[in-house]
Design a protein around this motif. Structure first.
Motif, PDB file in Angstrom:
ATOM      1  N   GLY A 112       0.799  -1.228   0.000  1.00 32.23           N
ATOM      2  CA  GLY A 112       0.000   0.000   0.000  1.00 32.23           C
ATOM      3  C   GLY A 112       0.828   1.273   0.000  1.00 32.23           C
ATOM      4  N   ASP A 113       2.126   1.144   0.254  1.00 29.33           N
ATOM      5  CA  ASP A 113       3.020   2.307   0.314  1.00 29.33           C
ATOM      6  C   ASP A 113       3.802   2.537  -0.974  1.00 29.33           C
ATOM      7  OD1 ASP A 113       2.264   2.872   2.924  1.00 29.33           O
ATOM      8  OD2 ASP A 113       3.873   1.662   3.805  1.00 29.33           O
ATOM      9  N   GLU A 114       3.418   1.862  -2.060  1.00 26.25           N
ATOM     10  CA  GLU A 114       4.182   1.971  -3.317  1.00 26.25           C
ATOM     11  C   GLU A 114       4.306   3.407  -3.813  1.00 26.25           C
ATOM     12  OE1 GLU A 114       2.435  -0.741  -6.110  1.00 26.25           O
ATOM     13  OE2 GLU A 114       3.165  -2.490  -5.009  1.00 26.25           O
ATOM     14  N   THR A 115       3.240   4.183  -3.726  1.00 25.66           N
ATOM     15  CA  THR A 115       3.273   5.576  -4.190  1.00 25.66           C
ATOM     16  C   THR A 115       4.217   6.408  -3.328  1.00 25.66           C
ATOM     17  OG1 THR A 115       0.988   5.330  -4.908  1.00 25.66           O
ATOM     18  CG2 THR A 115       1.831   7.566  -4.779  1.00 25.66           C
ATOM     19  N   ILE A 116       4.156   6.203  -2.028  1.00 29.28           N
ATOM     20  CA  ILE A 116       5.043   6.925  -1.107  1.00 29.28           C
ATOM     21  C   ILE A 116       6.493   6.561  -1.400  1.00 29.28           C
ATOM     22  CG2 ILE A 116       5.740   7.129   1.325  1.00 29.28           C
ATOM     23  CD1 ILE A 116       2.732   6.601   2.014  1.00 29.28           C
ATOM     24  N   VAL A 117       6.757   5.276  -1.568  1.00 22.96           N
ATOM     25  CA  VAL A 117       8.122   4.809  -1.853  1.00 22.96           C
ATOM     26  C   VAL A 117       8.625   5.377  -3.175  1.00 22.96           C
ATOM     27  CG1 VAL A 117       9.509   2.756  -2.387  1.00 22.96           C
ATOM     28  CG2 VAL A 117       7.993   2.755  -0.401  1.00 22.96           C
ATOM     29  N   ALA A 118       7.769   5.431  -4.181  1.00 25.19           N
ATOM     30  CA  ALA A 118       8.169   6.003  -5.480  1.00 25.19           C
ATOM     31  C   ALA A 118       8.571   7.468  -5.312  1.00 25.19           C
ATOM     32  CB  ALA A 118       7.039   5.858  -6.488  1.00 25.19           C
ATOM     33  N   THR A 119       7.829   8.207  -4.512  1.00 26.17           N
ATOM     34  CA  THR A 119       8.152   9.617  -4.269  1.00 26.17           C
ATOM     35  C   THR A 119       9.472   9.743  -3.509  1.00 26.17           C
ATOM     36  OG1 THR A 119       5.796  10.147  -4.214  1.00 26.17           O
ATOM     37  CG2 THR A 119       7.302  11.780  -3.274  1.00 26.17           C
ATOM     38  N   ILE A 120       9.664   8.888  -2.496  1.00 25.33           N
ATOM     39  CA  ILE A 120      10.908   8.904  -1.716  1.00 25.33           C
ATOM     40  C   ILE A 120      12.101   8.628  -2.636  1.00 25.33           C
ATOM     41  CG2 ILE A 120      12.239   7.657   0.053  1.00 25.33           C
ATOM     42  CD1 ILE A 120       9.507   7.239   1.518  1.00 25.33           C
ATOM     43  N   LYS A 121      11.984   7.603  -3.478  1.00 26.17           N
ATOM     44  CA  LYS A 121      13.083   7.258  -4.397  1.00 26.17           C
ATOM     45  C   LYS A 121      13.365   8.385  -5.377  1.00 26.17           C
ATOM     46  CE  LYS A 121      12.789   2.225  -4.493  1.00 26.17           C
ATOM     47  NZ  LYS A 121      12.593   1.073  -5.386  1.00 26.17           N
ATOM     48  N   GLU A 122      12.320   9.011  -5.887  1.00 26.20           N
ATOM     49  CA  GLU A 122      12.477  10.137  -6.820  1.00 26.20           C
ATOM     50  C   GLU A 122      13.249  11.272  -6.144  1.00 26.20           C
ATOM     51  OE1 GLU A 122      11.532  12.931 -10.017  1.00 26.20           O
ATOM     52  OE2 GLU A 122      10.998  10.826 -10.009  1.00 26.20           O
ATOM     53  N   LEU A 123      12.876  11.605  -4.906  1.00 25.60           N
ATOM     54  CA  LEU A 123      13.576  12.667  -4.175  1.00 25.60           C
ATOM     55  C   LEU A 123      15.032  12.288  -3.907  1.00 25.60           C
ATOM     56  CD1 LEU A 123      10.742  13.629  -1.689  1.00 25.60           C
ATOM     57  CD2 LEU A 123      11.731  15.131  -3.438  1.00 25.60           C
ATOM     58  N   LEU A 124      15.268  11.038  -3.536  1.00 28.61           N
ATOM     59  CA  LEU A 124      16.646  10.592  -3.307  1.00 28.61           C
ATOM     60  C   LEU A 124      17.472  10.702  -4.588  1.00 28.61           C
ATOM     61  CD1 LEU A 124      16.079   7.431  -1.064  1.00 28.61           C
ATOM     62  CD2 LEU A 124      17.050   9.622  -0.355  1.00 28.61           C
ATOM     63  N   ASP A 125      16.901  10.232  -5.710  1.00 29.98           N
ATOM     64  CA  ASP A 125      17.634  10.233  -6.979  1.00 29.98           C
ATOM     65  C   ASP A 125      17.894  11.628  -7.526  1.00 29.98           C
ATOM     66  OD1 ASP A 125      17.822   7.491  -6.960  1.00 29.98           O
ATOM     67  OD2 ASP A 125      16.175   7.164  -8.363  1.00 29.98           O
ATOM     68  N   THR A 126      16.950  12.545  -7.334  1.00 31.30           N
ATOM     69  CA  THR A 126      17.097  13.872  -7.949  1.00 31.30           C
ATOM     70  C   THR A 126      17.730  14.914  -7.038  1.00 31.30           C
ATOM     71  OG1 THR A 126      14.827  14.494  -7.331  1.00 31.30           O
ATOM     72  CG2 THR A 126      15.154  13.511  -9.525  1.00 31.30           C
ATOM     73  N   ARG A 127      17.543  14.779  -5.735  1.00 32.35           N
ATOM     74  CA  ARG A 127      18.028  15.826  -4.834  1.00 32.35           C
ATOM     75  C   ARG A 127      19.130  15.398  -3.878  1.00 32.35           C
ATOM     76  NH1 ARG A 127      13.603  20.169  -3.658  1.00 32.35           N
ATOM     77  NH2 ARG A 127      12.374  19.987  -5.548  1.00 32.35           N
ATOM     78  N   VAL A 128      19.113  14.144  -3.436  1.00 39.47           N
ATOM     79  CA  VAL A 128      20.074  13.721  -2.419  1.00 39.47           C
ATOM     80  C   VAL A 128      21.311  13.080  -3.034  1.00 39.47           C
ATOM     81  CG1 VAL A 128      20.425  12.241  -0.393  1.00 39.47           C
ATOM     82  CG2 VAL A 128      18.233  13.421  -0.714  1.00 39.47           C
ATOM     83  N   ARG A 129      21.124  12.085  -3.870  1.00 40.65           N
ATOM     84  CA  ARG A 129      22.262  11.326  -4.398  1.00 40.65           C
ATOM     85  C   ARG A 129      23.262  12.190  -5.180  1.00 40.65           C
ATOM     86  NH1 ARG A 129      20.410   5.912  -6.991  1.00 40.65           N
ATOM     87  NH2 ARG A 129      22.568   5.352  -6.627  1.00 40.65           N
ATOM     88  N   PRO A 130      22.812  13.143  -6.021  1.00 38.44           N
ATOM     89  CA  PRO A 130      23.816  13.982  -6.713  1.00 38.44           C
ATOM     90  C   PRO A 130      24.679  14.786  -5.730  1.00 38.44           C
ATOM     91  CG  PRO A 130      21.686  14.151  -7.813  1.00 38.44           C
ATOM     92  CD  PRO A 130      21.455  13.409  -6.516  1.00 38.44           C
ATOM     93  N   ALA A 131      24.072  15.294  -4.671  1.00 40.27           N
ATOM     94  CA  ALA A 131      24.842  16.071  -3.695  1.00 40.27           C
ATOM     95  C   ALA A 131      25.813  15.183  -2.929  1.00 40.27           C
ATOM     96  CB  ALA A 131      23.887  16.764  -2.719  1.00 40.27           C
TER      97      ALA A 131
END
Length: 189
Positions: A112-131
């Motif tokens: 049931g948390d797939e949408t939340i997890v997708a958003t978390i991964k998107e934020l990690l990939d675009t904002r956290v991991r590059p930094a």
């Protein structure tokens, strides 16, 4: 070949920039010589330097972690081994070795948390991991349960004295802002 070095927030880890692509996709982390010898000719060379305790390979960088030895004595040997490796024409990873970064098989979260997890991964990939990559490390998603996001710290981030601050004040605040369901962020091995 000119190899630049950069300090990282982790005093036990140094970032090496060979001026060429190290891994086309993903990342690879090695914590012992046996594992490195089996999967990466480059990492195996680096573990041959006394004092090396970890090697992390990114897109265009290599981070090396030491176990107490002095960088002043280790750096020339590390630079020489990186140069020799790239001049030899050998691959960075042995054939059949996997450059991951996303170990999706080991992930855990409720369906049931797939949408939340997708958003978390998107934020990690675009904002956290590059930094974090700029500091010679990586942070990957491991799981989400009961409002807690579990992340895997790699490279310079693993064992870094400021990693707790990065997680709690940086990543946790970012995720809480965009994903109200996130209450806390924890590091896992």
């Amino acid at each position: 070949m000119f190899i630049q070095t950069e300090a990282t927030p982790n005093p036990a880890t140094l970032k090496f920039l060979p001026g060429k692509v190290v891994l086309e996709t993903g990342t690879a982390e090695f914590r012992d010589e046996t594992e490195a010898r089996a999967a990466s000719p480059l990492a195996a060379r680096l573990f041959a330097v006394p004092g090396v305790s970890g090697v992390f390979l990114g897109y265009d960088f290599i981070t090396v972690t030491k176990d107490g030895a002095d960088w002043q004595h280790m750096k020339p040997a590390i630079l020489g081994n990186i140069m020799e490796h790239f001049m030899s024409g050998q691959p960075v990873l042995a054939s059949g070795a996997f450059a991951g970064g996303e170990d999706e098989d080991g992930e855990f979260f409720d369906e049931g948390d797939e949408t939340i997890v997708a958003t978390i991964k998107e934020l990690l990939d675009t904002r956290v991991r590059p930094a974090v990559a700029q500091d010679g490390g990586d942070i990957t998603f491991k799981g989400f349960r009961d409002g807690v996001v579990y992340l895997n710290m790699k490279g310079a981030c693993s064992g870094c004295p400021s990693s707790t601050a990065t997680l709690k004040h940086g990543v946790q605040n970012l995720l809480r802002h965009f994903v109200p369901e996130v209450q806390e962020v924890e590091a896992v091995a």
